[in-house]
Motif scaffolding. Structure first.
Motif, PDB file in Angstrom:
ATOM      1  N   LEU A  71       0.818  -1.219   0.000  1.00 25.87           N
ATOM      2  CA  LEU A  71       0.000   0.000   0.000  1.00 25.87           C
ATOM      3  C   LEU A  71       0.853   1.272   0.000  1.00 25.87           C
ATOM      4  CD1 LEU A  71      -2.796   1.288   0.084  1.00 25.87           C
ATOM      5  CD2 LEU A  71      -2.746   1.084   2.585  1.00 25.87           C
ATOM      6  N   PRO A  72       1.951   1.343   0.763  1.00 21.30           N
ATOM      7  CA  PRO A  72       2.759   2.582   0.728  1.00 21.30           C
ATOM      8  C   PRO A  72       3.378   2.854  -0.645  1.00 21.30           C
ATOM      9  CG  PRO A  72       3.257   1.289   2.692  1.00 21.30           C
ATOM     10  CD  PRO A  72       2.430   0.415   1.801  1.00 21.30           C
ATOM     11  N   LEU A  73       3.422   1.851  -1.537  1.00 23.71           N
ATOM     12  CA  LEU A  73       4.023   2.032  -2.857  1.00 23.71           C
ATOM     13  C   LEU A  73       3.078   2.664  -3.846  1.00 23.71           C
ATOM     14  CD1 LEU A  73       5.843  -1.439  -3.176  1.00 23.71           C
ATOM     15  CD2 LEU A  73       6.741   0.723  -2.271  1.00 23.71           C
ATOM     16  N   ASP A 103      -6.211   7.204  -6.526  1.00 28.20           N
ATOM     17  CA  ASP A 103      -7.438   7.974  -6.726  1.00 28.20           C
ATOM     18  C   ASP A 103      -8.484   7.116  -7.473  1.00 28.20           C
ATOM     19  OD1 ASP A 103      -9.127  10.088  -6.457  1.00 28.20           O
ATOM     20  OD2 ASP A 103      -8.379  11.159  -8.221  1.00 28.20           O
ATOM     21  N   ASN A 104      -8.613   5.834  -7.013  1.00 23.26           N
ATOM     22  CA  ASN A 104      -9.591   4.877  -7.556  1.00 23.26           C
ATOM     23  C   ASN A 104      -9.359   4.593  -9.037  1.00 23.26           C
ATOM     24  OD1 ASN A 104     -10.979   4.384  -5.142  1.00 23.26           O
ATOM     25  ND2 ASN A 104     -12.197   6.267  -5.408  1.00 23.26           N
ATOM     26  N   LYS A 105      -8.081   4.740  -9.488  1.00 20.92           N
ATOM     27  CA  LYS A 105      -7.713   4.369 -10.844  1.00 20.92           C
ATOM     28  C   LYS A 105      -6.640   3.293 -10.758  1.00 20.92           C
ATOM     29  CE  LYS A 105     -10.254   7.602 -12.757  1.00 20.92           C
ATOM     30  NZ  LYS A 105     -11.459   7.286 -13.585  1.00 20.92           N
ATOM     31  N   LYS A 148      -7.872  -2.318   0.343  1.00 17.99           N
ATOM     32  CA  LYS A 148      -7.479  -1.453   1.439  1.00 17.99           C
ATOM     33  C   LYS A 148      -7.151  -0.080   0.873  1.00 17.99           C
ATOM     34  CE  LYS A 148      -5.544  -2.788   5.132  1.00 17.99           C
ATOM     35  NZ  LYS A 148      -4.611  -3.256   6.206  1.00 17.99           N
ATOM     36  N   GLN A 149      -7.479   0.965   1.627  1.00 13.20           N
ATOM     37  CA  GLN A 149      -7.313   2.333   1.137  1.00 13.20           C
ATOM     38  C   GLN A 149      -6.702   3.194   2.219  1.00 13.20           C
ATOM     39  OE1 GLN A 149     -10.888   4.082  -0.391  1.00 13.20           O
ATOM     40  NE2 GLN A 149      -9.907   6.003  -1.007  1.00 13.20           N
ATOM     41  N   ASN A 150      -5.875   4.116   1.754  1.00  9.61           N
ATOM     42  CA  ASN A 150      -5.294   5.130   2.639  1.00  9.61           C
ATOM     43  C   ASN A 150      -5.206   6.427   1.847  1.00  9.61           C
ATOM     44  OD1 ASN A 150      -4.017   6.546   4.660  1.00  9.61           O
ATOM     45  ND2 ASN A 150      -1.984   5.653   4.277  1.00  9.61           N
ATOM     46  N   GLY A 151      -6.209   7.276   2.043  1.00  8.21           N
ATOM     47  CA  GLY A 151      -6.274   8.503   1.246  1.00  8.21           C
ATOM     48  C   GLY A 151      -6.531   8.158  -0.200  1.00  8.21           C
ATOM     49  N   GLN A 152      -5.626   8.668  -1.087  1.00  8.29           N
ATOM     50  CA  GLN A 152      -5.769   8.366  -2.518  1.00  8.29           C
ATOM     51  C   GLN A 152      -5.131   7.029  -2.881  1.00  8.29           C
ATOM     52  OE1 GLN A 152      -4.043  12.205  -3.931  1.00  8.29           O
ATOM     53  NE2 GLN A 152      -5.975  12.421  -5.081  1.00  8.29           N
ATOM     54  N   GLN A 153      -4.389   6.471  -1.943  1.00 11.24           N
ATOM     55  CA  GLN A 153      -3.736   5.189  -2.183  1.00 11.24           C
ATOM     56  C   GLN A 153      -4.711   4.036  -1.906  1.00 11.24           C
ATOM     57  OE1 GLN A 153      -0.544   5.844   0.664  1.00 11.24           O
ATOM     58  NE2 GLN A 153       0.969   5.825  -1.033  1.00 11.24           N
ATOM     59  N   SER A 154      -4.683   3.012  -2.718  1.00 10.63           N
ATOM     60  CA  SER A 154      -5.483   1.797  -2.451  1.00 10.63           C
ATOM     61  C   SER A 154      -4.805   0.610  -3.114  1.00 10.63           C
ATOM     62  CB  SER A 154      -6.911   1.948  -2.950  1.00 10.63           C
ATOM     63  OG  SER A 154      -6.949   2.172  -4.354  1.00 10.63           O
ATOM     64  N   VAL A 155      -5.069  -0.558  -2.531  1.00 10.56           N
ATOM     65  CA  VAL A 155      -4.511  -1.787  -3.048  1.00 10.56           C
ATOM     66  C   VAL A 155      -5.616  -2.817  -3.126  1.00 10.56           C
ATOM     67  CG1 VAL A 155      -3.798  -2.510  -0.757  1.00 10.56           C
ATOM     68  CG2 VAL A 155      -2.713  -3.555  -2.735  1.00 10.56           C
ATOM     69  N   LEU A 156      -5.595  -3.631  -4.184  1.00 10.38           N
ATOM     70  CA  LEU A 156      -6.576  -4.702  -4.391  1.00 10.38           C
ATOM     71  C   LEU A 156      -5.821  -6.016  -4.461  1.00 10.38           C
ATOM     72  CD1 LEU A 156      -8.614  -3.000  -7.287  1.00 10.38           C
ATOM     73  CD2 LEU A 156      -9.003  -2.803  -4.822  1.00 10.38           C
ATOM     74  N   VAL A 157      -6.151  -6.927  -3.521  1.00  6.01           N
ATOM     75  CA  VAL A 157      -5.502  -8.234  -3.486  1.00  6.01           C
ATOM     76  C   VAL A 157      -6.566  -9.294  -3.760  1.00  6.01           C
ATOM     77  CG1 VAL A 157      -4.129  -9.866  -2.150  1.00  6.01           C
ATOM     78  CG2 VAL A 157      -3.824  -7.396  -1.818  1.00  6.01           C
TER      79      VAL A 157
END
Length: 517
Positions: A71-73, A103-105, A148-157
Motif C-alpha cells: 500500500l505505501p508504494l 485515486d480509484n484508478k 485497502k485504502q489510505n487517502g488516494q492510495q489503495s490496493v486490491l488483493v
C-alpha cells in the motif's frame, strides 16, 4: 366347575393397547433420537462453519499482509514497483494478484504491469470485500478481492476462487456450506450467485467473521436427521425396538392377568354386578311361602346373566366370596326391608356361606347389620354351610358359630349327604336345619337305595330334632312322598324358579300374609 366366560372382544379391544404400548417407547425414543440427531447436526454445522471462517480468515489475513506491504508504494511508477507486487504473490499463500490504484484508478498489476481501469468502491462490501464471478483473464473462475485504502492510495488483493471452493467442499463433505459477501454467495459448485440464499431445512446455522465483512452458512438437506440417526445410533434404535417388544409383552401379560377370573370377579364386585335372586321355600302342608334362599347371580355387562357354577368356585378359591356375600346381604336387606310387612312373621332368609367365611368373626357383624334392617324377631336369618371346602372346627370357627347363635342366626347344612364332612358338622357345630340334596330327591320312585338313604336322613333329623328342607322338588310325586315322610319345608322348580328381585317382591305383595314360628 371353572370359570369359562367367553369374552367377546373385538380385535381392537384385545390388541390395540398392546400395539400402542409397544409403539409408545419406540415413537418416544425415535422422537428423542431425532431431537438428539438434530442437535448433533446443529453442532456439526456450527463447528464446520467456524472452521470454514477460520480458514477464510487465514486466507484474507495473507491478503491483508500483502496489502500492508505494497500500500505505501501506491502512486509510484509501475515499472519501479511491479516486481514488489509479484514478490507478494509468490510469498503469500492463496494470493493470485496484487494491484495498486491511485485515486480509484487501477494503474499497476502483478499480472500485466501497467494497466488502466477504474475502481468503484461501491462494488465492495463495507468498501473492503468483493466476491466476483470472474474477470477478463479468468471469466468463469470466482475471485475474492480484498481492498485497502489510505487517502488516494489503495490496493486490491485477489484470492484464487478454487481455494474457496475447496474449503466449502472438502472441510466436511456431508455439510452444505456457502460463503456470502454482501448479496453475492458461492457454494461448493463454484458459481457466484446474487439470488436469495438456499434454505437448508436441517440444522442451518449462520456464522459471521469477526474480522471481515462476510459470513458462512451451513446446514443439511431433508432427510439427514433420519440418515444420521441410522448411522450413528444403530444400537439405540435396536434397543428401542427391544423396549417396545418388552412393553407390549408386559401389557399383554397384565391384560391376561387383569382378565383372569379373580380380577374379573373383583371388577364385577366393584361394579355391583353380583345381584340376589330369590328362590322361595314352602311349607309342605300348606304350600305357603315360609322363606327364601338368596342365590347369587352375575349380571355381566357383556355375557348377561352368568350361572353361579361358573364363578362361585373361583370366588371361594380367591376369597372374594366373603365380600361378595356381604354385598349380597346388604342388597337383600335394602330390597326386602321396605316390604317386611308383607313377609310372614318368622320368614326365613337363607344365605350360603363357605369355609372362607369361618376364618374370622366379621360374618357376625354382617349378620347383625342384616338383622338390624328388620323389626326384631320378624325374620329368621339362616346361614347354609356348603361342603365344597371343609370347615375346620377351629377355635375361631367355634367362637363364630357361638356368637351367631347368640344373636339368633340359624345354621343349616346345605346338600346334606353328599359331602364327607356332614356328620362332622353335626357333631361340632350347633346345627338347626338339614337341607337334603336334590340328587336324593330326584331318585324318588326310581332308585330304591337312594330312597332308603333319603329315609335315613329324614329319620336322623327327627331324632336330632333338626328341621329338614328338601331341595330340587320338580314333580308332585316327589312333593307327596316328602310330605308323607314329615319333611316340613320344600324347595324346587315345582313351586318356583329363582326370581329376580322385582318379580319376587311383586309375588310377596300379591300373596296373603301368614304367621309363622
Amino acid at each position: 366347575m371353572p370359570l369359562t366366560l367367553k369374552l367377546t372382544r373385538t380385535w381392537t379391544d384385545r390388541y390395540a393397547l398392546i400395539v400402542l404400548s409397544g409403539l409408545l417407547p419406540v415413537v418416544l425414543g425415535l422422537f428423542i433420537l431425532a431431537w438428539q440427531a438434530n442437535r448433533s447436526l446443529e453442532l456439526i454445522a456450527l463447528h464446520t462453519s467456524e472452521e470454514a471462517v477460520r480458514q477464510f480468515d487465514q486466507m484474507l489475513d495473507n491478503a491483508d499482509l500483502a496489502a500492508d506491504v505494497v500500500l505505501p508504494l501506491a502512486g509510484q511508477e509501475c515499472a519501479q514497483i511491479e516486481l514488489a507486487l509479484r514478490d507478494q504473490v509468490t510469498r503469500r499463500p492463496f494470493v493470485r494478484s496484487v494491484n495498486l490504484a491511485w485515486d480509484n484508478k487501477l494503474y499497476c498489476t502483478s499480472l500485466f504491469g501497467r494497466f488502466k481501469e477504474s475502481v468503484y468502491p461501491g462494488d465492495y462490501t463495507a468498501g473492503t470485500l468483493w466476491l466476483m464471478p470472474g474477470n477478463p483473464v479468468t471469466p468463469n473462475e470466482p475471485l475474492l478481492v480484498l481492498r485497502k485504502q489510505n487517502g488516494q492510495q489503495s490496493v486490491l488483493v485477489s484470492l484464487y476462487g478454487f481455494h474457496l471452493v475447496n474449503v466449502l467442499g472438502l472441510i466436511n463433505p456431508k455439510t452444505h456450506l456457502l460463503i456470502q459477501v454482501g448479496n453475492a454467495w458461492i457454494d461448493r459448485y463454484g458459481l457466484v450467485s446474487n439470488t436469495a440464499l438456499p434454505d437448508y431445512p436441517v440444522a442451518q446455522v449462520s456464522h459471521p467473521s469477526t474480522q471481515y465483512p462476510y459470513r458462512v452458512v451451513a446446514g443439511f438437506s431433508e432427510g439427514e436427521i433420519a440418515r444420521y440417526a441410522v448411522v450413528e445410533y444403530p444400537v439405540l434404535m435396536g434397543l428401542l425396538v427391544f423396549l417396545g417388544l418388552i412393553s407390549a409383552a408386559t401389557v399383554h401379560w397384565l391384560q391376561k392377568r387383569a382378565s383372569s377370573p379373580s380380577h374379573e370377579l373383583q371388577r364385577g364386585l366393584e361394579a355391583g354386578e353380583f345381584i340376589p335372586y330369590f328362590q322361595p321355600i314352602v311349607r309342605s302342608d300348606t304350600q305357603e311361602w315360609a322363606g327364601v334362599e338368596i342365590l347369587m347371580r352375575w349380571q355381566h355387562p357383556r355375557e348377561g346373566l352368568v350361572r353361579p357354577d361358573l364363578f362361585i368356585p373361583f370366588a371361594e378359591h380367591s376369597g372374594l366370596i366373603v365380600p361378595m356375600t356381604r354385598s349380597l346381604m346388604q342388597q337383600t336387606a335394602a330390597l326386602l326391608s321396605p316390604h317386611a310387612a308383607n313377609l310372614a312373621q318368622g320368614f326365613h332368609i337363607g344365605f350360603n356361606i363357605t369355609a372362607r367365611h369361618c376364618q374370622d368373626l366379621g360374618l357376625v357383624d354382617d349378620c347383625r347389620a342384616f338383622l338390624k334392617a328388620f323389626a326384631p324377631g320378624h325374620i329368621k336369618l339362616v346361614l347354609e354351610l356348603t361342603e365344597r371346602e371343609l370347615i375346620v372346627p377351629s377355635e375361631v370357627a367355634l367362637q363364630l358359630f357361638a356368637e351367631l347363635h347368640a344373636i339368633g342366626v340359624m345354621i343349616a347344612i346345605d346338600d346334606f349327604g353328599t359331602g364327607h364332612s356332614s356328620l362332622t358338622y353335626l357333631r361340632e357345630f350347633n346345627v338347626d336345619y338339614l337341607k337334603i340334596d336334590q340328587s336324593f330327591v330326584a331318585m324318588i320312585g326310581v332308585d330304591a337305595l337312594s330312597k332308603h338313604i333319603l329315609d335315613t336322613i329324614i329319620e336322623l333329623s327327627a331324632k336330632l330334632e333338626l328341621g329338614v328342607v328338601a331341595e330340587g322338588i320338580e314333580t308332585e310325586e316327589q312333593r307327596d312322598y316328602l310330605t308323607s315322610r314329615g319333611v316340613e319345608f320344600l324347595q324346587g322348580y315345582l313351586f318356583s324358579r329363582p326370581l329376580p328381585p322385582e318379580q319376587f317382591i311383586k309375588s310377596v305383595q300379591a300373596r296373603p300374609q301368614q304367621t309363622m314360628n
